[in-house]
Design an enzyme around this catalytic site. Structure first.
Site, mmCIF file in Angstrom:
data_model
loop_
_atom_site.group_PDB
_atom_site.id
_atom_site.type_symbol
_atom_site.label_atom_id
_atom_site.label_comp_id
_atom_site.label_asym_id
_atom_site.label_seq_id
_atom_site.Cartn_x
_atom_site.Cartn_y
_atom_site.Cartn_z
ATOM 1 N N LYS A 156 0.860 -1.189 0.000
ATOM 2 C CA LYS A 156 0.000 0.000 0.000
ATOM 3 C C LYS A 156 0.890 1.231 0.000
ATOM 4 C CE LYS A 156 -4.549 0.659 0.414
ATOM 5 N NZ LYS A 156 -5.630 -0.246 0.006
ATOM 6 N N VAL A 171 -19.609 1.946 -4.185
ATOM 7 C CA VAL A 171 -19.997 0.536 -4.111
ATOM 8 C C VAL A 171 -21.469 0.399 -3.681
ATOM 9 C CG1 VAL A 171 -19.495 -1.718 -3.090
ATOM 10 C CG2 VAL A 171 -17.640 -0.103 -3.499
ATOM 11 N N GLY A 184 -22.331 5.268 -1.676
ATOM 12 C CA GLY A 184 -21.339 5.918 -2.544
ATOM 13 C C GLY A 184 -21.072 5.005 -3.723
HETATM 14 P P1 NAD Z 1 -17.363 6.095 -1.265
HETATM 15 O O1 NAD Z 1 -16.623 7.157 -0.526
HETATM 16 O O2 NAD Z 1 -17.723 6.297 -2.685
HETATM 17 O O3 NAD Z 1 -18.732 5.741 -0.488
HETATM 18 C C1 NAD Z 1 -18.866 5.758 0.881
HETATM 19 C C2 NAD Z 1 -20.200 6.435 1.184
HETATM 20 O O4 NAD Z 1 -20.450 6.346 2.570
HETATM 21 C C3 NAD Z 1 -20.209 7.910 0.837
HETATM 22 O O5 NAD Z 1 -21.343 8.200 0.036
HETATM 23 C C4 NAD Z 1 -20.290 8.618 2.188
HETATM 24 O O6 NAD Z 1 -21.015 9.816 2.135
HETATM 25 C C5 NAD Z 1 -21.008 7.571 3.000
HETATM 26 N N1 NAD Z 1 -20.815 7.664 4.451
HETATM 27 C C6 NAD Z 1 -19.711 8.047 5.141
HETATM 28 N N2 NAD Z 1 -19.944 7.974 6.460
HETATM 29 C C7 NAD Z 1 -21.210 7.528 6.607
HETATM 30 C C8 NAD Z 1 -22.039 7.239 7.730
HETATM 31 N N3 NAD Z 1 -21.602 7.410 8.983
HETATM 32 N N4 NAD Z 1 -23.299 6.796 7.527
HETATM 33 C C9 NAD Z 1 -23.756 6.625 6.258
HETATM 34 N N5 NAD Z 1 -23.043 6.898 5.163
HETATM 35 C C10 NAD Z 1 -21.784 7.342 5.339
HETATM 36 O O7 NAD Z 1 -16.487 4.777 -1.079
HETATM 37 P P2 NAD Z 1 -16.647 3.395 -1.865
HETATM 38 O O8 NAD Z 1 -15.650 3.345 -2.959
HETATM 39 O O9 NAD Z 1 -18.077 3.131 -2.142
HETATM 40 O O10 NAD Z 1 -16.127 2.391 -0.757
HETATM 41 C C11 NAD Z 1 -16.910 2.105 0.387
HETATM 42 C C12 NAD Z 1 -16.124 1.184 1.312
HETATM 43 O O11 NAD Z 1 -15.776 -0.015 0.626
HETATM 44 C C13 NAD Z 1 -14.783 1.774 1.791
HETATM 45 O O12 NAD Z 1 -14.497 1.273 3.083
HETATM 46 C C14 NAD Z 1 -13.775 1.191 0.810
HETATM 47 O O13 NAD Z 1 -12.471 1.120 1.354
HETATM 48 C C15 NAD Z 1 -14.363 -0.188 0.614
HETATM 49 N N6 NAD Z 1 -13.986 -0.823 -0.657
HETATM 50 C C16 NAD Z 1 -14.249 -0.228 -1.840
HETATM 51 C C17 NAD Z 1 -13.907 -0.841 -3.019
HETATM 52 C C18 NAD Z 1 -14.211 -0.216 -4.361
HETATM 53 O O14 NAD Z 1 -14.146 -0.942 -5.381
HETATM 54 N N7 NAD Z 1 -14.577 1.037 -4.421
HETATM 55 C C19 NAD Z 1 -13.287 -2.100 -2.999
HETATM 56 C C20 NAD Z 1 -13.051 -2.720 -1.769
HETATM 57 C C21 NAD Z 1 -13.407 -2.068 -0.600
#
Ligand code: NAD
Length: 347
Positions: A80, A184, A182
């Protein structure tokens, strides 16, 4: 902070510090393990309170990548990178190009990709200096955004948990609460709706829940209420540590299966879930779709291949659940043991 102690305690191989005056680059590349293959893992671009915090973040996340990759059967190790964000924003393109020079200097030991705070455009800039990068837009010959595939893997994980509980993996009429819609969470909601699930969603950004409500039928609740819903599945897709000692007594779900990394605030939280009869799908097992996607892009594979590999999350999760039941060990511990056995077998 004692860097060498942190490294030996966490079984880390190497930490590379990258600095460049002209671009203002200050970055840390943590290589946890290359036993299974080159270390792969995203590059974060974030502000940190201290350098120690940035190092710890890189080390913790690199180790998690080793586990995610190993449990997913990929021939890659875990790494990372974090680029420390400045108060005074310097030229972004230059920063990522310079970071690319450092990645290149590692000659393929570390492969970088998108993570919190970085975009596919940043990966393009890195690519101008090195080929050890993945997560490129489709219009530039990459496979594009991994989020829809991550969501697909989470659905496979949910189905395996449903099978464990009900002897049938149908999502039809099951109620799912999604914390965070968001990247995912949004695609997850669309997939679940197609499977006939009823959805309850929350996000701290109102426009994100509204966007979804304009497309499909969802019930919107406040971020404070989402984890308290009486549902079949609670799906954390927002942030780390949703599952913690304080919240667990209030959970009214039967399954926890989401995309967020580090959902448990402590490993021992899984035991509290077992006591409540809640089935937990270890985050790094079912959210590996994104990693599988970027690895496939790096190897020049197509989307059909990605879907095929991601569908294997279903059987993997079923095996973990069976072993957990037979040995009376929490699912997260079973997954960790599977990885440790695989890695420690190697010279
Ligand atoms: P993102 O930032 O697009 O979405 C996260 C969403 O959660 C945002 O819309 C944010 O406003 C919302 N949020 C934050 N705090 C909150 C709360 N307390 N209550 C409700 N909503 C809240 O991120 P993402 O890319 O969708 O990833 C989400 C999670 O999945 C992260 O932990 C990320 O590390 C993990 N992840 C993502 C991927 C990927 O392909 N994007 C892959 C593996 C793991």
């Amino acid at each position: 902070m004692e860097v060498f102690k942190e490294m030996t305690d966490g079984d880390h191989e190497e930490v590379v510090f990258c600095a460049d005056k002209a671009s203002g680059l200050r970055a840390i590349i943590a290589i946890n393990s290359t036993k299974l293959g080159p270390a792969i893992g995203g590059c974060r671009f974030m502000a940190y309170h201290s350098e120690a915090e940035a190092i710890q973040d890189a080390l913790r996340l690199a180790k998690a990548m080793t586990y995610k990759s190993a449990v997913s059967g990929l021939d890659y190790g875990g790494g990372k990178a974090v680029i420390i964000k400045h108060e005074s924003g310097r030229e972004r393109d230059l920063l990522f190009k310079k970071f690319g020079v450092f990645v290149e200097s590692l000659k393929g030991k570390y492969i970088t990709t998108v993570d919190s705070g970085t975009t596919m455009i940043d990966m393009e800039n890195i690519r101008s200096e090195t080929s050890y990068v993945t997560g490129i837009p489709t219009e530039r010959s990459g496979l594009g955004d991994p989020s829809p595939i991550t969501a697909r893997g989470v659905v496979w994980g949910m189905k395996a948990c449903l099978f464990e509980l009900y002897g049938n993996d149908s999502l039809n009429n099951k109620v799912v609460a999604i914390q965070g819609v968001g990247n995912v969470g949004y695609y997850l909601a669309l997939l679940l709706q197609k499977e006939g699930a009823r959805l309850i969603v929350a996000d701290i950004h109102e426009e994100r829940t509204k966007r979804l409500a304009n497309e499909i039928k969802v019930e919107i609740v406040s971020p404070e209420q989402i984890c308290l819903q009486e549902v079949d599945i609670l799906s954390p897709c927002a942030l780390a540590s949703t599952v913690n000692k304080k919240m667990i007594p209030f959970f009214k779900c039967k399954i926890i299966a989401g995309a967020a990394n580090n959902q448990l605030s402590k490993d021992s939280d899984a035991e509290l879930l077992v006591q409540k009869g809640i089935v937990y799908a270890p985050d790094y097992v079912i959210n590996a779709g994104g990693l599988i996607h970027v690895v496939a892009e790096y190897e020049g594979q197509r989307m059909e291949y990605v879907h095929d590999v991601v569908s294997k999350i279903y059987q993997r999760m079923r095996n973990i659940l069976s072993l957990s039941r037979e040995k009376n060990i929490p699912t997260n511990r079973i997954a960790d043991l599977m990885v440790q056995e695989k890695i420690h077998k190697l010279p």
